[in-house]
Scaffold this motif. Structure first.
Motif, PDB file in Angstrom:
ATOM      1  N   THR A 274       0.849  -1.190   0.000  1.00  0.00           N
ATOM      2  CA  THR A 274       0.000   0.000   0.000  1.00  0.00           C
ATOM      3  C   THR A 274       0.883   1.237   0.000  1.00  0.00           C
ATOM      4  O   THR A 274       1.967   1.243   0.600  1.00  0.00           O
ATOM      5  CB  THR A 274      -0.955   0.018   1.216  1.00  0.00           C
ATOM      6  OG1 THR A 274      -1.791   1.179   1.148  1.00  0.00           O
ATOM      7  CG2 THR A 274      -0.188   0.054   2.527  1.00  0.00           C
ATOM      8  N   ALA A 275       0.436   2.274  -0.695  1.00  0.00           N
ATOM      9  CA  ALA A 275       1.220   3.511  -0.802  1.00  0.00           C
ATOM     10  C   ALA A 275       0.277   4.684  -0.999  1.00  0.00           C
ATOM     11  O   ALA A 275      -0.848   4.518  -1.492  1.00  0.00           O
ATOM     12  CB  ALA A 275       2.202   3.418  -1.975  1.00  0.00           C
ATOM     13  N   PRO A 276       0.701   5.910  -0.624  1.00  0.00           N
ATOM     14  CA  PRO A 276      -0.126   7.091  -0.882  1.00  0.00           C
ATOM     15  C   PRO A 276      -0.415   7.220  -2.369  1.00  0.00           C
ATOM     16  O   PRO A 276       0.414   6.863  -3.212  1.00  0.00           O
ATOM     17  CB  PRO A 276       0.746   8.245  -0.383  1.00  0.00           C
ATOM     18  CG  PRO A 276       1.676   7.617   0.610  1.00  0.00           C
ATOM     19  CD  PRO A 276       1.945   6.239   0.085  1.00  0.00           C
TER      20      PRO A 276
ATOM     21  N   ALA B  19       4.032  -1.134   3.596  1.00  0.00           N
ATOM     22  CA  ALA B  19       3.368   0.163   3.435  1.00  0.00           C
ATOM     23  C   ALA B  19       4.416   1.235   3.195  1.00  0.00           C
ATOM     24  O   ALA B  19       5.502   1.200   3.785  1.00  0.00           O
ATOM     25  CB  ALA B  19       2.539   0.508   4.670  1.00  0.00           C
TER      26      ALA B  19
ATOM     27  N   ARG C 132       4.749   5.239   3.633  1.00  0.00           N
ATOM     28  CA  ARG C 132       4.051   6.341   4.299  1.00  0.00           C
ATOM     29  C   ARG C 132       4.892   7.598   4.305  1.00  0.00           C
ATOM     30  O   ARG C 132       6.116   7.545   4.404  1.00  0.00           O
ATOM     31  CB  ARG C 132       3.683   5.952   5.735  1.00  0.00           C
ATOM     32  CG  ARG C 132       2.536   4.947   5.789  1.00  0.00           C
ATOM     33  CD  ARG C 132       2.053   4.689   7.182  1.00  0.00           C
ATOM     34  NE  ARG C 132       1.014   3.663   7.178  1.00  0.00           N
ATOM     35  CZ  ARG C 132       0.717   2.911   8.224  1.00  0.00           C
ATOM     36  NH1 ARG C 132       1.366   3.087   9.367  1.00  0.00           N
ATOM     37  NH2 ARG C 132      -0.229   2.000   8.146  1.00  0.00           N
TER      38      ARG C 132
ATOM     39  N   ILE D  51       6.720   8.705  11.788  1.00  0.00           N
ATOM     40  CA  ILE D  51       6.192   7.379  12.103  1.00  0.00           C
ATOM     41  C   ILE D  51       5.981   7.256  13.604  1.00  0.00           C
ATOM     42  O   ILE D  51       6.882   7.574  14.398  1.00  0.00           O
ATOM     43  CB  ILE D  51       7.149   6.274  11.608  1.00  0.00           C
ATOM     44  CG1 ILE D  51       7.358   6.393  10.105  1.00  0.00           C
ATOM     45  CG2 ILE D  51       6.604   4.899  11.972  1.00  0.00           C
ATOM     46  CD1 ILE D  51       6.101   6.281   9.287  1.00  0.00           C
TER      47      ILE D  51
ATOM     48  N   ASN E  96      -4.786   7.088   0.358  1.00  0.00           N
ATOM     49  CA  ASN E  96      -4.282   7.969   1.408  1.00  0.00           C
ATOM     50  C   ASN E  96      -4.832   7.591   2.779  1.00  0.00           C
ATOM     51  O   ASN E  96      -4.565   8.263   3.770  1.00  0.00           O
ATOM     52  CB  ASN E  96      -4.641   9.422   1.082  1.00  0.00           C
ATOM     53  CG  ASN E  96      -3.916   9.924  -0.157  1.00  0.00           C
ATOM     54  OD1 ASN E  96      -2.775   9.545  -0.413  1.00  0.00           O
ATOM     55  ND2 ASN E  96      -4.564  10.760  -0.944  1.00  0.00           N
TER      56      ASN E  96
ATOM     57  N   ARG F  91      -4.975   5.362   6.132  1.00  0.00           N
ATOM     58  CA  ARG F  91      -3.936   4.716   6.944  1.00  0.00           C
ATOM     59  C   ARG F  91      -4.293   3.232   7.115  1.00  0.00           C
ATOM     60  O   ARG F  91      -5.152   2.872   7.910  1.00  0.00           O
ATOM     61  CB  ARG F  91      -3.816   5.407   8.302  1.00  0.00           C
ATOM     62  CG  ARG F  91      -2.487   5.142   8.987  1.00  0.00           C
ATOM     63  CD  ARG F  91      -2.338   6.020  10.218  1.00  0.00           C
ATOM     64  NE  ARG F  91      -1.011   5.935  10.778  1.00  0.00           N
ATOM     65  CZ  ARG F  91       0.046   6.610  10.348  1.00  0.00           C
ATOM     66  NH1 ARG F  91      -0.113   7.433   9.330  1.00  0.00           N
ATOM     67  NH2 ARG F  91       1.225   6.480  10.908  1.00  0.00           N
TER      68      ARG F  91
END
Length: 303
Positions: free
Chosen positions: A97-99, A142, A144, A148, A129, A131
């Motif tokens: 998963t990524a922005p 992921a 992000r 963090i 986008n 979380r």
């Protein structure tokens, strides 16, 4: 009937709350979902679900079976993972998963080059986008942006996420070039609709911070749309540098206020702690870290 498939279908029905929801999740028809559940109940000799036209609920037997079936499928997953670890080359499905913007511009192309090296891997790339919870949603990696705050995940710094203020040459020729944030009062600015008083960008001004103009001449909910408007001469644009790298390189957009852009935010790779991570994940992480510095513009200099 495949007993494990029946268990998976029953669990999906319970967790999604309906046969239709389970069908969407499992990519099968609602009729087939019903057949799996009916055959499962027939084999067990008891009802697992009480159903009517408006709702469904678990029977006592269904609650017990649901808990035990989940444990069985978890053990199957562990067994499959154990076998996969023995493979010399990366293989299997990798969930990432990524922005949305960064993922589309940077991670997707790097994913393509990774798959060329490791054809036995399949990647599910979720650009969002939101979380994502890696543990709850079964995600392997992921990406992000920002600080963090998680002690239960491994975090690896990747690169800085820089912003840039720019405009089309025609706009600057007509309206002039701003030299400090205070000059924004005399300029037309473009803004994203997700920016609010709570999360809007603030520029380091001569005396404290200056807000990116809230009375923007154009607001849009899509970054691509804002870029096209800026290229057409609509006004000043504030966007991540990676999104306008090509336009800056070919002169369709010109940097301005370079000394007053917001501070870069860090980009991290995050994954679950595992004493023996799978080859598909370790190889992907190594590939991203190695290849990211070669991406134009936003990865040069820092990091």
């Amino acid at each position: 009937m495949d007993k494990l498939r029946g268990m998976e279908t029953f669990i999906a029905v319970v967790e999604s709350g309906s046969f239709t929801g389970a069908a969407t999740r499992l990519e099968m028809s609602a009729v087939m979902v019903g057949k799996y559940v009916a055959l499962l109940e027939s084999q067990l000799g008891t009802r697992l679900l009480e159903r009517n036209t408006r709702r469904q609920s678990l029977t006592d037997a269904g609650r017990v079976y649901f808990d035990e079936a989940k444990r069985v499928l978890e053990q199957v997953s562990i067994a499959e993972s154990s076998v996969e670890r023995l493979r010399a080359a990366p293989a299997g499905t990798l969930r990432v998963t990524a922005p949305t913007s960064f993922g589309g511009c940077v991670i997707a192309p790097l994913t393509a080059s990774y798959l060329q090296r490791f054809p036995d891997v399949r990647i599910e790339l979720d650009l969002t986008n939101r979380r994502v919870d890696l543990v709850e949603e079964g995600v392997d990696l992921a990406i992000r942006i920002g600080d963090i705050h998680s002690d239960d995940l491994v975090a690896k710094y990747l690169c800085p996420y820089r912003m840039v203020i720019c405009a089309a040459p025609d706009y600057l020729a007509h309206h002039g070039t701003p030299h400090t944030p205070a000059d924004l009062v005399d300029h037309l600015c473009l803004s994203h609709t997700v920016w609010t008083a709570r999360n809007e960008w603030r520029l380091p001004g001569v005396e404290g911070e200056v807000r990116w103009k809230r009375d923007a001449i154009l607001r849009c909910n899509d970054g691509f749309g804002l870029r096209m408007a800026a290229i057409a001469g609509a006004g000043l644009l504030l966007q991540p540098e990676v999104l306008v790298a090509d336009e800056l390189a070919n002169g369709r957009l010109i940097r301005v206020l370079e000394s007053y852009t917001p501070q870069p935010r860090p980009v991290h790779l995050l994954w679950r702690q595992d004493l023996r991570p799978l080859p598909k994940l370790t190889a992907f992480i190594a590939h991203i870290i190695k290849q990211a510095p070669s991406v134009p513009s936003p990865f040069q200099g820092e990091g």
